[in-house]
Design a protein around this motif. Structure first.
Motif, PDB file in Angstrom:
ATOM      1  N   VAL A 168       0.818  -1.220   0.000  1.00  0.00           N
ATOM      2  CA  VAL A 168       0.000   0.000   0.000  1.00  0.00           C
ATOM      3  C   VAL A 168       0.852   1.269   0.000  1.00  0.00           C
ATOM      4  CG1 VAL A 168      -1.964  -1.113   1.087  1.00  0.00           C
ATOM      5  CG2 VAL A 168      -0.260  -0.004   2.520  1.00  0.00           C
ATOM      6  N   ALA A 169       2.186   1.115  -0.170  1.00  0.00           N
ATOM      7  CA  ALA A 169       3.027   2.308  -0.237  1.00  0.00           C
ATOM      8  C   ALA A 169       2.607   3.138  -1.448  1.00  0.00           C
ATOM      9  CB  ALA A 169       4.496   1.904  -0.361  1.00  0.00           C
ATOM     10  N   ASN A 170       2.583   4.429  -1.332  1.00  0.00           N
ATOM     11  CA  ASN A 170       2.245   5.369  -2.416  1.00  0.00           C
ATOM     12  C   ASN A 170       0.803   5.251  -2.903  1.00  0.00           C
ATOM     13  OD1 ASN A 170       5.036   5.849  -2.386  1.00  0.00           O
ATOM     14  ND2 ASN A 170       5.341   4.241  -3.911  1.00  0.00           N
ATOM     15  N   LEU A 171      -0.068   4.636  -2.135  1.00  0.00           N
ATOM     16  CA  LEU A 171      -1.456   4.529  -2.597  1.00  0.00           C
ATOM     17  C   LEU A 171      -2.347   5.490  -1.817  1.00  0.00           C
ATOM     18  CD1 LEU A 171      -2.183   0.730  -3.141  1.00  0.00           C
ATOM     19  CD2 LEU A 171      -1.480   2.453  -4.785  1.00  0.00           C
ATOM     20  N   ASP A 172      -3.388   5.988  -2.490  1.00  0.00           N
ATOM     21  CA  ASP A 172      -4.396   6.809  -1.831  1.00  0.00           C
ATOM     22  C   ASP A 172      -5.063   5.999  -0.730  1.00  0.00           C
ATOM     23  OD1 ASP A 172      -3.936   8.820  -3.545  1.00  0.00           O
ATOM     24  OD2 ASP A 172      -5.599   8.341  -4.905  1.00  0.00           O
ATOM     25  N   PRO A 173      -5.628   6.681   0.280  1.00  0.00           N
ATOM     26  CA  PRO A 173      -6.297   5.939   1.360  1.00  0.00           C
ATOM     27  C   PRO A 173      -7.341   4.956   0.837  1.00  0.00           C
ATOM     28  CG  PRO A 173      -6.137   8.255   1.917  1.00  0.00           C
ATOM     29  CD  PRO A 173      -5.613   8.123   0.531  1.00  0.00           C
ATOM     30  N   ALA A 174      -8.084   5.355  -0.194  1.00  0.00           N
ATOM     31  CA  ALA A 174      -9.143   4.469  -0.690  1.00  0.00           C
ATOM     32  C   ALA A 174      -8.550   3.162  -1.206  1.00  0.00           C
ATOM     33  CB  ALA A 174      -9.926   5.159  -1.804  1.00  0.00           C
ATOM     34  N   TYR A 175      -7.465   3.273  -2.024  1.00  0.00           N
ATOM     35  CA  TYR A 175      -6.837   2.067  -2.562  1.00  0.00           C
ATOM     36  C   TYR A 175      -6.154   1.256  -1.467  1.00  0.00           C
ATOM     37  CZ  TYR A 175      -7.618   3.229  -7.454  1.00  0.00           C
ATOM     38  OH  TYR A 175      -8.183   3.483  -8.665  1.00  0.00           O
ATOM     39  N   ALA A 176      -5.561   1.975  -0.499  1.00  0.00           N
ATOM     40  CA  ALA A 176      -4.872   1.273   0.591  1.00  0.00           C
ATOM     41  C   ALA A 176      -5.867   0.435   1.388  1.00  0.00           C
ATOM     42  CB  ALA A 176      -4.162   2.286   1.491  1.00  0.00           C
ATOM     43  N   LEU A 177      -7.013   1.040   1.715  1.00  0.00           N
ATOM     44  CA  LEU A 177      -8.031   0.291   2.460  1.00  0.00           C
ATOM     45  C   LEU A 177      -8.543  -0.883   1.631  1.00  0.00           C
ATOM     46  CD1 LEU A 177     -10.113   3.187   4.066  1.00  0.00           C
ATOM     47  CD2 LEU A 177      -8.727   1.483   5.260  1.00  0.00           C
ATOM     48  N   GLU A 178      -8.723  -0.644   0.345  1.00  0.00           N
ATOM     49  CA  GLU A 178      -9.214  -1.697  -0.535  1.00  0.00           C
ATOM     50  C   GLU A 178      -8.226  -2.862  -0.598  1.00  0.00           C
ATOM     51  OE1 GLU A 178      -9.388  -0.532  -4.577  1.00  0.00           O
ATOM     52  OE2 GLU A 178     -10.522  -2.302  -5.194  1.00  0.00           O
ATOM     53  N   ALA A 179      -6.921  -2.519  -0.766  1.00  0.00           N
ATOM     54  CA  ALA A 179      -5.904  -3.568  -0.869  1.00  0.00           C
ATOM     55  C   ALA A 179      -5.835  -4.380   0.418  1.00  0.00           C
ATOM     56  CB  ALA A 179      -4.541  -2.943  -1.183  1.00  0.00           C
ATOM     57  N   MET A 180      -5.896  -3.695   1.571  1.00  0.00           N
ATOM     58  CA  MET A 180      -5.819  -4.429   2.837  1.00  0.00           C
ATOM     59  C   MET A 180      -7.050  -5.313   3.028  1.00  0.00           C
ATOM     60  SD  MET A 180      -2.896  -3.754   3.946  1.00  0.00           S
ATOM     61  CE  MET A 180      -3.008  -4.726   5.434  1.00  0.00           C
ATOM     62  N   THR A 181      -8.212  -4.804   2.620  1.00  0.00           N
ATOM     63  CA  THR A 181      -9.439  -5.607   2.721  1.00  0.00           C
ATOM     64  C   THR A 181      -9.323  -6.873   1.874  1.00  0.00           C
ATOM     65  OG1 THR A 181     -10.638  -3.533   2.971  1.00  0.00           O
ATOM     66  CG2 THR A 181     -11.951  -5.492   2.520  1.00  0.00           C
ATOM     67  N   LEU A 182      -8.734  -6.704   0.662  1.00  0.00           N
ATOM     68  CA  LEU A 182      -8.562  -7.861  -0.224  1.00  0.00           C
ATOM     69  C   LEU A 182      -7.623  -8.899   0.388  1.00  0.00           C
ATOM     70  CD1 LEU A 182      -8.211  -6.036  -3.632  1.00  0.00           C
ATOM     71  CD2 LEU A 182      -9.865  -7.835  -3.101  1.00  0.00           C
ATOM     72  N   LEU A 183      -6.504  -8.425   0.951  1.00  0.00           N
ATOM     73  CA  LEU A 183      -5.539  -9.346   1.541  1.00  0.00           C
ATOM     74  C   LEU A 183      -6.147 -10.045   2.754  1.00  0.00           C
ATOM     75  CD1 LEU A 183      -2.338  -7.160   1.134  1.00  0.00           C
ATOM     76  CD2 LEU A 183      -2.749  -9.378   0.076  1.00  0.00           C
ATOM     77  N   LYS A 184      -6.934  -9.297   3.502  1.00  0.00           N
ATOM     78  CA  LYS A 184      -7.605  -9.879   4.669  1.00  0.00           C
ATOM     79  C   LYS A 184      -8.578 -10.977   4.226  1.00  0.00           C
ATOM     80  CE  LYS A 184      -8.924  -9.337   9.144  1.00  0.00           C
ATOM     81  NZ  LYS A 184      -8.036  -9.326  10.305  1.00  0.00           N
TER      82      LYS A 184
END
Lengths: 259, 318
Positions: A168-184
């Motif tokens: 999630v480095a260099n990602l907007d909060p929306a993408y960061a939250l989305e990526a973490m949700t996907l990994l979870k």
């Protein structure tokens, strides 16, 4: 159940010891975060877990087998790795980028894909909500959209373990939250997910297990509430943390500089 | 697309056999006609096909492997190294003493050039470091070739090396095909066997390794493969520049930029370009036939500039 474990892991670079006697275990079905200040050895640890580098001492075990002794073919099917720089050197189509995740299963991008490969690519694209990106060239996409496809590439392998370096480095909060949700969600499906993270707020919220590295040593390993406590992370980061509790989750915030 | 390219290559192959100073050769009588076709034109057309395919495929492999759209055997010094080694074999008398000496020297020279290049690419795969290393290798090879020229025993030998270096497939015979074809075919086979792994390298070396690529072994295979192809092609045809650079650019967008899918079309386009250029030098109304390598460079270099201008894409600027 433990999937990836290290025993007395040592890695040196020249005269410097980058990792010193690391004993840590990562379980399947959980999202584990590796945190620590810059230069703590997070990336080095992840590369050793992925079998990309060999240890100078100790060992990495995948289900009890030494990772560095697995054949490249077996390793690539069981462990999927997302490097920190998600650079892609050619303006591939989104779907072709994701299809690279099927190479360990024998896919050849120059030929029509087999039905199982095509199905896995569709599943991965659907999981990241990237079906509309499949037919677009990646040099025309935003960084967030490219990160989404990079993640889909890793998911397409359908490996038992996913290792992601700063996804999630260099990602907007929306993408960061989305990526973490996907990994979870991947962890919830039984995958062993190990992620290097800088953002301790996201770590507190998404990780099931946190390993804290500082100066090449494992400082703490356990549930986020225990590891991300100021008494533990203050000395590791050299910073005075305070915590804010949101929805019952303690979020550490770096507050005072202690140079 | 491959079928169209193959047909075009076949048509140019026939056109190459039909082209020459006497025009329709059988009007000079059956015996002379067959002699002209079998001894002069057929070897020339076959070599055009072989050398062009080798250069086109080498360019595509180097660009995919080094993840760099400017990689080409000529630009990065591999052809120059092969030329130096071949020239040395030529004038040391080795080539006369032992028929395979020329292609083997070319192959050894090309492989040495690639090995030197890879040492730089390991440190950083950026365009700048690659081209700087290519410039250095080119300069060393050029200096060594100049040395051989300076040591030439007489002006005729000097001119002979000089013309040979400019690249040509005129006046070759079956022997040239026999000593180069097996190496070129073997190199092409090695490359096509490793096609899948070139796709993985689009993600960089770490991700490629995590996808199961043994990058060290791949590097050894590809060094050998490009060495075989460029070395053998250069040994029989001299330096034919820019074909390896231009061919992949012509096909890349049409195959969705997939490095592996670029290989076979680039090989066919390479053959088409060399056959067409070799027909053109025979048709041009010049007193002496223009050297093939001179012609491909004259046409190829402006083409490269045009491709780069038109692309204007971020992937060229890294």
């Amino acid at each position: 159940m433990t999937m990836l474990a290290t025993h007395g892991l040592i890695r040196r670079r020249g005269a410097r010891t980058v990792l010193d006697e690391i004993d840590v275990a990562f379980a399947k079905g959980r999202l584990s975060a590796v945190v620590g200040p810059n230069g703590a050895g997070k990336t080095t640890l992840l590369r050793l877990l992925a079998g990309l580098d060999s240890a100078d001492g100790g060992e990495v075990l995948l289900d009890g087998h030494r990772v560095d002794r697995l054949s490249a073919a077996v390793r690539s099917r069981r462990i999927a790795f997302l490097p920190q720089s998600a650079a892609v050197y050619w303006p591939l189509l989104g779907r072709d980028l994701v299809a690279l995740g099927r190479l360990p299963h024998g896919a050849d991008l120059s030929r029509p894909l087999s039905p199982p490969d095509a199905a896995a690519i569709d599943r991965a694209l659907a999981r990241v909500g990237g079906a509309s990106l499949a037919t677009r060239r990646i040099d025309e996409l935003s960084q967030g959209e490219r990160a989404r496809l990079g993640l889909a590439r890793v998911l397409a392998t359908e490996a038992e373990a996913i290792l992601a370096d700063e996804p999630v480095a260099n990602l907007d909060p929306a993408y960061a939250l989305e990526a973490m949700t996907l990994l979870k969600a991947e962890a919830a499906r039984g995958v062993c997910v190990v992620v290097c993270l800088h953002d301790l707020g996201l770590t507190a919220r998404f990780a099931d297990h946190v390993a804290l590295l500082a100066a090449g040593r494992l400082q703490a390993s356990g549930p986020p509430a225990a590891v991300l406590h100021p008494t533990v992370i203050d000395p590791a980061y050299g910073v005075g943390f305070r915590t804010v509790t949101v929805d019952g989750i303690a979020q550490p915030i770096a507050w005072t500089y202690r140079g | 697309m491959k079928a169209v390219l193959a047909l075009l290559a076949a048509a140019l192959f026939l056109a190459s056999i039909a082209t020459g100073p006497v025009g329709w050769p059988w009007r000079l009588g059956d015996e002379v006609g067959w002699a002209i076709v079998l001894d002069l034109r057929l070897p020339r057309a076959l070599l055009g096909l072989l050398v062009g395919a080798a250069l086109g495929l080498s360019g595509a492999v180097l660009q995919a492997w080094l993840r760099n759209p400017l990689a080409e055997p000529g630009v990065i010094g591999v052809s120059a190294c092969a030329s130096f080694a071949a020239v040395s074999a030529f004038y040391s008398g080795l080539a006369a003493a032992f028929v395979l000496a020329l292609p083997l020297a070319g192959i050894a020279g090309a492989a040495a050039g690639i090995a030197a290049l890879m040492s730089a690419v390991r440190a950083g795969a950026g365009t700048v470091s690659l081209l700087l290393m290519g410039v250095a290798i080119n300069a060393i090879a050029a200096a060594l070739i100049s040395l051989v020229l300076a040591l030439a025993p007489n002006p005729f030998a000097f001119q002979e090396i000089w013309l040979w270096l400019a690249g040509s497939i005129a006046d070759r015979d079956l022997r040239h095909i026999l000593v180069s074809a097996p190496f070129i075919v073997a190199g092409a086979g090695l490359v096509l066997m490793n096609r899948r792994w070139l796709d993985a390298l689009s993600l960089g070396e770490d991700a490629a390794r995590s996808l199961g690529v043994d990058t060290r072994r791949l590097g050894l295979w590809l060094t050998l493969a490009v060495g075989l192809m460029v070395g053998a092609a250069t040994a029989v045809a001299g330096m034919v520049g820019f074909v390896g650079l231009v061919a992949p650019h012509l096909v890349r967008a049409r195959v969705g930029f997939k490095p592996g899918a670029t290989l076979v079309p680039s090989m066919l386009v390479g053959a088409i370009l060399v056959l067409a250029a070799d027909i053109a030098v025979r048709l041009l109304p010049t007193d002496y036939e223009l050297q093939l390598g001179v012609f491909t460079s004259l046409v190829g270099a402006p083409f490269l500039v045009r491709v780069i201008r038109r692309a204007q894409a971020s992937w060229l600027a890294t």
